[in-house]
Design an enzyme around this catalytic site. Structure first.
Site, mmCIF file in Angstrom:
data_model
loop_
_atom_site.group_PDB
_atom_site.id
_atom_site.type_symbol
_atom_site.label_atom_id
_atom_site.label_comp_id
_atom_site.label_asym_id
_atom_site.label_seq_id
_atom_site.Cartn_x
_atom_site.Cartn_y
_atom_site.Cartn_z
ATOM 1 N N ASP A 225 121.225 -45.093 27.340
ATOM 2 C CA ASP A 225 120.152 -44.121 27.154
ATOM 3 C C ASP A 225 120.406 -42.848 27.943
ATOM 4 O O ASP A 225 120.265 -41.735 27.422
ATOM 5 C CB ASP A 225 118.829 -44.760 27.590
ATOM 6 N N ASP A 271 112.186 -48.284 23.217
ATOM 7 C CA ASP A 271 111.514 -48.277 24.517
ATOM 8 C C ASP A 271 110.359 -49.262 24.570
ATOM 9 O O ASP A 271 109.736 -49.437 25.622
ATOM 10 C CB ASP A 271 110.981 -46.873 24.819
#
Length: 340
Positions: A225, A271
């Site tokens: 990420d 997420d």
């Protein structure tokens, strides 16, 4: 998976129109979200993110206790967890190249049809327990079976064997209506209904064999990420180009424009699903991880709003979702037991 949140479009750099494409006209470029609109948008994103984690975890427990092997969640091993960031990186970069080489319109049309089918199935599965509770007892329930086979006689092989009933048919019809609405209008509410269904199914049907596997998975995606958001423009480019319900969105101009609002804050489903799978543990650690997730997501939004730049949410969620339970385990003297 696009685990990324988009900051308020204070300078127009992250403004998107109702179809998810970059806003280019001067009016949109000057859009400034009001404090109330920003608070409503991010508060709604946090609330929506918590729903699939909480209910998905509860349904996962019931699914794990089921004696029906077809209902058992798929288990992620340590090897799967180690390979996942590599596979996700290849997929993300592949999408980036596709959007650079081919017409974005045709790619999104193909993806829309693909997610149309997946979304209908996911939303139907999500609605099924609720439909079982509210379905009138005086209406007869008929059983159906969809069977596809290959070959004949002793060589006959089942390709598809799907059993369903009247309640499932109603869920399927409702989900199809939502799907058609999404295909025709790309409305943010339809997007969120599909997105919530995907997230809930992801949390429910994926299972970690132990906490160590979860730490490996989160650690790998932490690097993934941060690299793709801060190191390149790949993540943000794909997130803005990809017209599919793989993210939750909420308009920051809802108070001004109502349901026709077009300036969105967004949160990727990665997420939600990835940290959410670390929460299916004992009650103490579930509550601890749940609070850790709220803290991590809140910190993400605060940093994003302060620095006016898209943030990799896992940069904040991973330390929170691992650190909080570890601290509790240390205080209770259960660290070894927790990782087992």
């Amino acid at each position: 998976v696009i685990p990324e949140t988009s900051p308020p479009a204070l300078d127009g750099l992250n403004a998107t129109d109702s179809n998810g494409t970059d806003a280019v006209n001067a009016t949109v470029a000057k859009f400034v979200a009001t404090p109330e609109g920003t608070a409503l948008a991010y508060g709604s994103l946090v609330f929506m993110a918590l729903l699939p984690i909480f209910f998905g975890a509860l349904r996962s427990v019931s699914c794990g206790k089921s004696k029906n092997s077809s209902d058992m969640p798929e288990t992620i091993t340590g090897r799967d967890a180690a390979r996942f960031p590599i596979i996700a990186s290849c997929t993300l970069f592949g999408l980036y190249l596709f959007f650079k080489i081919f017409s974005q319109e045709y790619i999104n049309l193909l993806l829309s049809m693909y997610f149309f089918v997946l979304g209908i199935l996911a939303l139907s599965h999500t609605m099924s327990p609720f439909m079982n509770r509210i379905f009138p007892a005086n209406i007869p329930i008929k059983q159906y079976q969809l069977l596809f086979t290959q070959g004949s006689g002793e060589t006959k092989e089942e390709i598809v064997n799907y059993e369903f009933d009247t309640k499932d048919m109603i869920c399927l019809v409702i989900s199809t209506v939502v799907g058609v609405w999404y295909i025709l209008k790309k409305h943010w509410i339809a997007n969120n209904l599909f997105g919530l269904a995907f997230a809930l199914n992801g949390v429910e049907l994926l299972h970690l064999n132990n906490i160590s596997t979860g730490c490996i998975l989160l650690g790998g995606l932490f690097v993934y990420d941060v690299f793709w958001v801060f190191g390149t423009n790949v993540m943000v480019t794909v997130a803005k180009s990809f017209e599919a319900p793989i993210k939750l969105v909420f308009p920051q101009d809802l108070l001004e424009k109502g349901l026709g609002a077009s300036q969105f804050a967004m949160l990727g489903l990665g997420d939600i699903v990835i940290p959410g799978n670390l929460k299916k543990n004992t009650r103490t650690y579930f509550h601890t991880s749940f609070l850790a997730y709220i803290f991590g997501l809140g910190l993400t939004i605060w940093v994003m709003h302060t620095f006016k730049h898209a943030q990799p949410a896992l940069l904040y969620l991973v330390p929170s979702c691992i650190g909080f339970p570890v601290v509790v385990a240390l205080l209770k003297g259960e660290l070894t037991e927790m990782f087992r």
